[in-house]
Design an enzyme around this catalytic site. Structure first.
Site, PDB file in Angstrom:
ATOM      1  N   LYS A  79     -10.293  -5.256   8.062  1.00  0.00           N
ATOM      2  CA  LYS A  79     -11.029  -6.175   7.441  1.00  0.00           C
ATOM      3  C   LYS A  79     -11.671  -7.158   8.534  1.00  0.00           C
ATOM      4  CE  LYS A  79      -8.169  -6.314   3.419  1.00  0.00           C
ATOM      5  NZ  LYS A  79      -6.874  -6.718   2.797  1.00  0.00           N
TER       6      LYS A  79
ATOM      7  N   GLU B 243       0.711  -1.340   0.055  1.00  0.00           N
ATOM      8  CA  GLU B 243       0.162   0.033   0.032  1.00  0.00           C
ATOM      9  C   GLU B 243       0.822   1.211   0.104  1.00  0.00           C
ATOM     10  OE1 GLU B 243      -3.360   0.077   0.401  1.00  0.00           O
ATOM     11  OE2 GLU B 243      -3.674  -2.084   0.566  1.00  0.00           O
TER      12      GLU B 243
ATOM     13  N   GLY C 179      -5.850  -7.449  -6.534  1.00  0.00           N
ATOM     14  CA  GLY C 179      -5.780  -7.658  -7.816  1.00  0.00           C
ATOM     15  C   GLY C 179      -6.985  -6.928  -8.526  1.00  0.00           C
TER      16      GLY C 179
HETATM   17  N1  HSE Z   1      -2.925  -4.498   0.650  1.00  0.00           N
HETATM   18  C1  HSE Z   1      -4.034  -5.387   0.538  1.00  0.00           C
HETATM   19  C2  HSE Z   1      -3.397  -6.770   0.697  1.00  0.00           C
HETATM   20  C3  HSE Z   1      -4.838  -5.245  -0.629  1.00  0.00           C
HETATM   21  O1  HSE Z   1      -2.263  -6.921   0.277  1.00  0.00           O
HETATM   22  O2  HSE Z   1      -4.184  -7.898   0.710  1.00  0.00           O
HETATM   23  C4  HSE Z   1      -6.092  -5.834  -0.558  1.00  0.00           C
HETATM   24  O3  HSE Z   1      -6.987  -5.034   0.582  1.00  0.00           O
END
Ligand code: HSE
Length: 428
Positions: free
Chosen positions: A207, A192, A304
């Site tokens: 999450k 990110e 993705g």
């Molecule tokens: N940075 C997050 C990951 C992307 O690696 O899962 C999806 O939320």
């Protein structure tokens, strides 16, 4: 034929462009499956003049996402900008106030403001859908909201950050240290913009907080998630865990206990042969346990273009079909405040100590463990140099608080030569 469902898409990064492509390329399929055409009327992004590989000329352009969200010819505001506050939140609030449904992939916004947004949406008779916010292409939100709606959920756990899973798997497969693999992940564009969101466990914590709300009927409580990232995981720990028959995963676990809601996101050891232990690269896995269903395991790509756009489109198709579910399953006015409980359920722990290599050192730490009621299951001393002896201990089940007290007491023994590493061993 019903009237078209008109989308306004804010955010034209990987996911936004993935959504545009699906709407264009699968127009007939979407109409056939939902009973009405799904069309894009307007788009918005920070930069207009940029080659995104798709022709956007047929859509109106808005510089301001709030204007996009409130247009008369937009039925659904598709928020793919990200960020817990700022334009994403302002435009989402504006969309709801203007009578639009919202589809978003924004876990940070939901984890921080989910309850207020849900209340606003329900008061306005609108829906907020967010399948893409958790575990990319895996339809885990839909599974909890719909398929498992009749279950008392007892536990939700999983690997929900593909970047961390990539880093940990790559360290193990290539025998590389954390810093080298972090640099690789950065070069590959996996991290990110703020890497701390990934490696600090924050993204995965967002999450987990969202899943907990649906699973346990509580207001989203991100502040209640105990967070520990993967930055301190060394190649030595990865290899020692492997020798013991375990793999290290950034694992999220949420469960309702008599003391309150436990939510933790931390590196744990899981059995190497378990489904979670076998999870490699950027793949995600979510395990849901319910009283009737027992256990459901969902596995799939966590990020993705295709997988995340697939999740966004699933929500859009539901809205096109007229499926309307409260944001977190139960009406937001009825969600209980989550009473956060520090996770302290007994578990075996992996403990790596670096001791001064002198007579009686091991006896001293073993005594400290005994004094704290902690029993040793396995122990070994490997790879020591002339001065220090790395000692590996697997404890019988104990509570984290007892282990933390024991580790603190070890500092007074005069035999410690490094910072102890303690990782929970999770039964999965
Ligand atoms: N940075 C997050 C990951 C992307 O690696 O899962 C999806 O939320």
């Amino acid at each position: 034929m019903s009237a078209p469902l008109r989308l306004g898409i804010a955010g034209l990064g990987t996911v936004g462009i993935g959504v545009v492509k699906i709407v264009r390329q699968k127009a007939a399929l979407l109409t056939e499956r939902t009973g009405r055409p799904v069309v894009i009327t307007a788009v918005s992004a920070r930069t207009r003049d940029k080659d995104r590989g798709v022709n956007l000329a047929s859509y109106d352009w808005e510089d301001d996402p709030v204007k996009l969200a409130t247009r008369d010819d937009v039925d659904v505001f598709v928020e793919l900008m990200g960020g817990s506050d700022g334009p994403a939140k302002a435009a989402t609030e504006a969309a709801i106030a203007a009578g639009k449904d919202v589809v978003t992939a924004n876990k940070a916004m939901l984890a921080t403001h989910g309850q207020d947004l849900a209340l606003a949406a329900e008061a306005a008779g609108r829906v907020i859908r967010f399948e893409a916010a958790v575990a990319g292409g895996i339809p885990v939100i839909k599974a909890l909201l719909e398929g498992l709606a009749a279950n008392e959920i007892t536990r939700v756990m999983g690997v929900m950050n593909g970047t961390c899973n990539y880093i940990l798997t790559r360290m193990q497969d290539a025998g590389l240290p954390y810093d080298d693999v972090f640099a690789e992940a950065d070069a590959l564009g996996f991290l990110e913009a703020d890497p701390e969101l990934d490696v600090g466990g924050i993204d995965a914590g967002h999450k987990l907080a969202v899943l907990s709300s649906i699973a346990f009927g509580t207001k989203v409580d991100f502040a209640g998630v105990e967070l520990e990232g993967i930055q301190r995981i060394s190649i030595e720990d990865i290899q020692q865990a492997e020798d013991l028959g375990y793999r290290i995963k950034l694992l999220g676990v949420a469960q309702m206990t008599g003391r309150g809601l436990e939510q933790r996101m931390s590196p744990c050891l899981v059995p190497a042969e378990s489904p979670l232990g076998q999870l490699t690269g950027g793949t995600n896995m979510v395990v849901i346990e319910g009283d009737a269903v027992e256990q459901v395991v969902l596995r799939g790509p966590g990020a993705g273009e295709g997988p995340t756009a697939s999740a966004v489109m699933g929500d859009i198709c539901d809205i096109a079909r007229g499926i309307r579910i409260p944001t977190f399953g139960a009406p937001a006015t009825g969600l209980r405040a989550a009473k956060a409980a520090k996770s302290n359920s007994p578990a075996p722990f992996y403990l790596r100590l670096t001791l001064k290599d002198r007579p009686g050192a091991l006896a001293k730490v073993a005594t400290v463990l005994g004094d704290h009621g902690i029993s040793i299951d396995r122990m070994r001393q490997t790879r020591h140099n002339d001065e220090n002896a790395p000692v590996l201990i697997v404890t019988h089940k104990t509570q984290r608080t007892a282990l933390d007290s024991a580790i603190a007491a070890m500092q007074d023994t005069g035999v410690m030569a490094g910072v102890p590493v303690a990782l929970r061993i999770e039964a999965v």
